[in-house]
Design a protein around this motif. Structure first.
Motif, PDB file in Angstrom:
ATOM      1  N   ILE A  76      21.535   3.551   9.268  1.00 55.34           N
ATOM      2  CA  ILE A  76      20.570   2.608   9.841  1.00 55.34           C
ATOM      3  C   ILE A  76      21.196   1.230   9.942  1.00 55.34           C
ATOM      4  N   ASP A  77      20.960   0.562  11.048  1.00 53.32           N
ATOM      5  CA  ASP A  77      21.476  -0.786  11.272  1.00 53.32           C
ATOM      6  C   ASP A  77      20.513  -1.782  10.621  1.00 53.32           C
ATOM      7  N   ARG A  78      20.887  -2.325   9.449  1.00 54.81           N
ATOM      8  CA  ARG A  78      19.994  -3.209   8.707  1.00 54.81           C
ATOM      9  C   ARG A  78      20.034  -4.651   9.211  1.00 54.81           C
ATOM     10  N   SER A  79      20.890  -4.916  10.184  1.00 57.26           N
ATOM     11  CA  SER A  79      20.902  -6.257  10.773  1.00 57.26           C
ATOM     12  C   SER A  79      19.746  -6.435  11.756  1.00 57.26           C
ATOM     13  N   VAL A  80      19.100  -5.322  12.125  1.00 59.49           N
ATOM     14  CA  VAL A  80      17.973  -5.372  13.060  1.00 59.49           C
ATOM     15  C   VAL A  80      16.675  -5.330  12.266  1.00 59.49           C
ATOM     16  N   PRO A  81      15.787  -6.347  12.412  1.00 61.12           N
ATOM     17  CA  PRO A  81      14.530  -6.350  11.662  1.00 61.12           C
ATOM     18  C   PRO A  81      13.655  -5.165  12.054  1.00 61.12           C
ATOM     19  N   PRO A  82      12.858  -4.646  11.098  1.00 66.69           N
ATOM     20  CA  PRO A  82      12.012  -3.483  11.408  1.00 66.69           C
ATOM     21  C   PRO A  82      10.952  -3.813  12.438  1.00 66.69           C
ATOM     22  N   LYS A  83      10.651  -2.843  13.264  1.00 63.02           N
ATOM     23  CA  LYS A  83       9.604  -3.022  14.268  1.00 63.02           C
ATOM     24  C   LYS A  83       8.248  -2.849  13.594  1.00 63.02           C
ATOM     25  N   ARG A  84       7.370  -3.839  13.773  1.00 60.54           N
ATOM     26  CA  ARG A  84       6.092  -3.860  13.054  1.00 60.54           C
ATOM     27  C   ARG A  84       5.046  -3.059  13.806  1.00 60.54           C
ATOM     28  N   VAL A  85       5.161  -1.756  13.710  1.00 57.51           N
ATOM     29  CA  VAL A  85       4.177  -0.840  14.281  1.00 57.51           C
ATOM     30  C   VAL A  85       3.733   0.104  13.170  1.00 57.51           C
ATOM     31  N   PHE A  86       2.571   0.726  13.351  1.00 55.24           N
ATOM     32  CA  PHE A  86       1.973   1.525  12.287  1.00 55.24           C
ATOM     33  C   PHE A  86       2.877   2.677  11.850  1.00 55.24           C
ATOM     34  N   ARG A  87       3.568   3.324  12.806  1.00 55.26           N
ATOM     35  CA  ARG A  87       4.386   4.490  12.436  1.00 55.26           C
ATOM     36  C   ARG A  87       5.547   4.111  11.523  1.00 55.26           C
ATOM     37  N   ASN A  88       5.931   2.814  11.508  1.00 50.69           N
ATOM     38  CA  ASN A  88       7.015   2.356  10.639  1.00 50.69           C
ATOM     39  C   ASN A  88       6.518   1.790   9.318  1.00 50.69           C
ATOM     40  N   LEU A  89       5.201   1.767   9.101  1.00 52.94           N
ATOM     41  CA  LEU A  89       4.639   1.186   7.890  1.00 52.94           C
ATOM     42  C   LEU A  89       5.098   1.959   6.656  1.00 52.94           C
ATOM     43  N   ASP A  90       5.674   1.233   5.686  1.00 53.03           N
ATOM     44  CA  ASP A  90       6.136   1.831   4.430  1.00 53.03           C
ATOM     45  C   ASP A  90       4.994   1.706   3.417  1.00 53.03           C
ATOM     46  N   LEU A  91       4.140   2.722   3.351  1.00 55.91           N
ATOM     47  CA  LEU A  91       2.940   2.658   2.519  1.00 55.91           C
ATOM     48  C   LEU A  91       3.278   2.541   1.031  1.00 55.91           C
ATOM     49  N   ASP A  92       4.233   3.310   0.553  1.00 55.46           N
ATOM     50  CA  ASP A  92       4.575   3.289  -0.876  1.00 55.46           C
ATOM     51  C   ASP A  92       5.030   1.897  -1.305  1.00 55.46           C
ATOM     52  N   ARG A  93       5.911   1.312  -0.509  1.00 63.10           N
ATOM     53  CA  ARG A  93       6.426  -0.013  -0.864  1.00 63.10           C
ATOM     54  C   ARG A  93       5.340  -1.079  -0.737  1.00 63.10           C
ATOM     55  N   THR A  94       4.489  -0.951   0.266  1.00 65.18           N
ATOM     56  CA  THR A  94       3.405  -1.918   0.463  1.00 65.18           C
ATOM     57  C   THR A  94       2.454  -1.910  -0.733  1.00 65.18           C
ATOM     58  N   ILE A  95       2.084  -0.720  -1.203  1.00 64.64           N
ATOM     59  CA  ILE A  95       1.191  -0.614  -2.358  1.00 64.64           C
ATOM     60  C   ILE A  95       1.855  -1.193  -3.604  1.00 64.64           C
ATOM     61  N   TRP A  96       3.130  -0.823  -3.812  1.00 61.54           N
ATOM     62  CA  TRP A  96       3.856  -1.285  -5.000  1.00 61.54           C
ATOM     63  C   TRP A  96       3.953  -2.811  -5.041  1.00 61.54           C
ATOM     64  N   LYS A  97       4.283  -3.416  -3.918  1.00 63.28           N
ATOM     65  CA  LYS A  97       4.472  -4.864  -3.868  1.00 63.28           C
ATOM     66  C   LYS A  97       3.150  -5.635  -3.997  1.00 63.28           C
ATOM     67  N   ASN A  98       2.029  -4.955  -3.745  1.00 58.04           N
ATOM     68  CA  ASN A  98       0.737  -5.641  -3.778  1.00 58.04           C
ATOM     69  C   ASN A  98      -0.113  -5.262  -4.998  1.00 58.04           C
ATOM     70  N   LEU A  99       0.486  -4.585  -5.970  1.00 55.66           N
ATOM     71  CA  LEU A  99      -0.280  -4.176  -7.146  1.00 55.66           C
ATOM     72  C   LEU A  99      -0.846  -5.360  -7.923  1.00 55.66           C
ATOM     73  N   THR A 100      -0.186  -6.503  -7.850  1.00 53.80           N
ATOM     74  CA  THR A 100      -0.702  -7.697  -8.557  1.00 53.80           C
ATOM     75  C   THR A 100      -2.016  -8.183  -7.959  1.00 53.80           C
ATOM     76  N   ASN A 101      -2.350  -7.695  -6.781  1.00 56.22           N
ATOM     77  CA  ASN A 101      -3.597  -8.100  -6.127  1.00 56.22           C
ATOM     78  C   ASN A 101      -4.754  -7.145  -6.432  1.00 56.22           C
ATOM     79  N   TRP A 102      -4.543  -6.231  -7.379  1.00 59.10           N
ATOM     80  CA  TRP A 102      -5.620  -5.293  -7.734  1.00 59.10           C
ATOM     81  C   TRP A 102      -6.771  -6.025  -8.411  1.00 59.10           C
ATOM     82  N   SER A 103      -8.000  -5.754  -7.947  1.00 55.40           N
ATOM     83  CA  SER A 103      -9.202  -6.381  -8.514  1.00 55.40           C
ATOM     84  C   SER A 103      -9.981  -5.345  -9.306  1.00 55.40           C
ATOM     85  N   PRO A 104      -9.982  -5.479 -10.676  1.00 52.60           N
ATOM     86  CA  PRO A 104     -10.739  -4.515 -11.499  1.00 52.60           C
ATOM     87  C   PRO A 104     -12.238  -4.569 -11.219  1.00 52.60           C
ATOM     88  N   ASP A 105     -12.738  -5.767 -10.890  1.00 48.55           N
ATOM     89  CA  ASP A 105     -14.171  -5.898 -10.656  1.00 48.55           C
ATOM     90  C   ASP A 105     -14.589  -5.172  -9.384  1.00 48.55           C
TER      91      ASP A 105
END
Length: 474
Positions: free
Chosen positions: A265-294
């Protein structure tokens, strides 16, 4: 006496009966004349085992035998690996399983390895091919596993070839072992001998006989060698067989190309922001600090996407083919492979064939059938004439790959040309053999120097070459 065990666990009587069957096998393999004593003993043994007497008739094919006696089919499967059904209860000493296995093994070996002499009919060739397929299944593979004549042998996944596990013969897989490439070469040599003994021109001139032929590498080689002597109906039938073979090989190779890795993969090219390219696992992991227990909710303030971009710079692929007779297998496979890569986007494919002269076949590279009809097998070899056509095609060395297909019994001045091309930045891929149909002989002098150059000669399964090309082109 019957119950007395021999050294290998078999009763002495069963060991003697097994030896009789193998002595009969040897006498038949090395001499066409029947040995009355052995033949009579064989008839008695086969009868005692409840096997059909047709098992002793070398004129009866395995297909015919299994059609008449369907219960024998499962017994032939894996027979020579010790995993056949001839001893279903696992107690060969008790029910004569080892003797039964010897009778079936003898039938297989006789049908495959006693090819006789004199002319061969189209029907005889096809019958032998079917018997050889049964032999391959008995050795533990699927029909055509060792080699289907299409450059589609067992390959790396099955551990075959030199250094692989090989095939076992005998109960429990013990005894004689045969590597996949060795087995493939033996069968290919036998088939080639049968094809050479055919009155091929007469067969091709008869549409009925020609229809009985199944194209294989050995047959295609003979057709390519003899095509200048064919005309009319014979030539039309020859072309039809070549076209059929080309289409079948293309289908197999296209599958290999599709399954091969697609490069880095050519990492010099930024990822295309479309739904099929969404990295769900990484998105959830990076946003765990935003979990609201309430609220029992995860609030996402940043999305992450997978990178999918790959190299898009147009690449040039130059395939150079030694068209001497010894290279027909690699030539057919790589010519067809070149046509497949021609259909890929942003790949500019060129094709050159040579012996003591060179010809640029690029205008026909999309059609391997036409390429094969324009090649002439045999003659001398001088790769320097092909290099003189290759060099002008190298406009951008870093985006150029040269696939050089030869046994490299060639003008040694060619080595300095290889070194020069490699130093310029060209991806040099020397190819000796890319099929499992046999062990290709490559000039040791060239092999050693190309390895020292960092461009070792590729040999073995076609997947190796496909992998190299996909990594370069993507």
């Amino acid at each position: 006496m019957t119950g007395t065990p021999a050294a290998d666990g078999l009763p002495v009587a069963d060991q003697s009966r097994r030896q009789v069957l193998y002595w009969r096998l040897l006498s038949r393999l090395f001499g066409a004349d029947e040995q009355p004593a052995l033949e009579n003993a064989g008839v008695g043994i086969v009868g005692d085992l409840g096997l059909p007497l047709a098992l002793l008739d070398p004129g009866v094919s395995i297909d015919t035998l299994v059609q008449r006696f369907p219960e024998l089919g499962p017994e032939f499967e894996g027979l020579m690996t010790g995993h056949g059904d001839s001893d279903s209860d696992g107690d060969g000493a008790a029910d004569g399983g080892e003797v039964r296995r010897a009778a079936l093994v003898s039938k297989l070996l006789l049908n495959v390895f006693t090819t006789g002499s004199g002319s061969v009919t189209a029907g005889r060739l096809e019958t032998w091919k079917k018997d050889a397929a049964w032999f391959q299944r008995a050795m533990g593979g699927a029909p055509g596993d060792a080699d289907d004549g299409r450059g589609n042998g067992p390959g790396d996944e099955q551990g075959g070839g030199p250094g692989g596990a090989g095939r076992g013969v005998g109960s429990g897989g013990h005894g004689f072992r045969l590597g996949d490439e060795e087995l493939a070469k033996v069968l290919a040599d036998l088939e080639a001998d049968l094809v050479k003994r055919m009155r091929l021109r007469e067969v091709l001139a008869d549409p009925g006989l020609a229809r009985q032929l199944t194209p294989s590498m050995s047959l295609i080689e003979q057709l390519l060698r003899d095509k200048s002597n064919l005309s009319g109906v014979a030539l039309a039938n020859a072309k039809a067989l070549i076209r059929r073979f080309v289409d079948e090989v293309a289908q197999v190779l296209r599958t290999h190309v599709e399954k091969a890795g697609a490069g880095v993969i050519d990492r010099s090219v930024p990822p295309k922001r479309v739904f099929r390219n969404l990295d769900l696992d990484r998105t959830i992991w990076k946003n765990l600090t935003n979990w609201s227990p309430d609220d029992q909710r995860l609030y996402v303030d940043r999305l992450f996407y997978k990178r999918t971009a790959r190299r898009t710079t147009p690449a040039r692929l130059i395939v150079v083919v030694d068209q001497s007779g010894s290279m027909v297998d690699a030539m057919v496979n790589c010519t067809i492979l070149a046509s497949i890569f021609t259909g890929l986007p942003k790949v500019d494919v060129h094709l050159i064939a040579y012996d003591t002269r060179a010809i640029d076949l690029t205008p026909w590279v999309h059609d391997p059938f036409e390429v094969l009809l324009r090649t002439t097998l045999g003659g001398g070899t001088d790769g320097t004439v092909a290099m003189s056509l290759t060099r002008p095609k190298i406009a951008d060395p870093r985006n150029t790959a040269v696939v050089w297909i030869s046994d490299f019994y060639d003008n040694r001045q060619l080595m300095s040309d290889f070194e020069s091309v490699h130093r310029s930045g060209v991806k040099l891929i020397p190819v000796g053999s890319v099929s499992s149909s046999g062990v290709q002989s490559v000039d040791p002098w060239f092999r050693q120097r190309l390895k020292a150059l960092g461009t070792p000669v590729i040999s073995g399964h076609i997947r190796k070459l496909v992998f190299e090309l996909k990594n370069f082109l993507t």
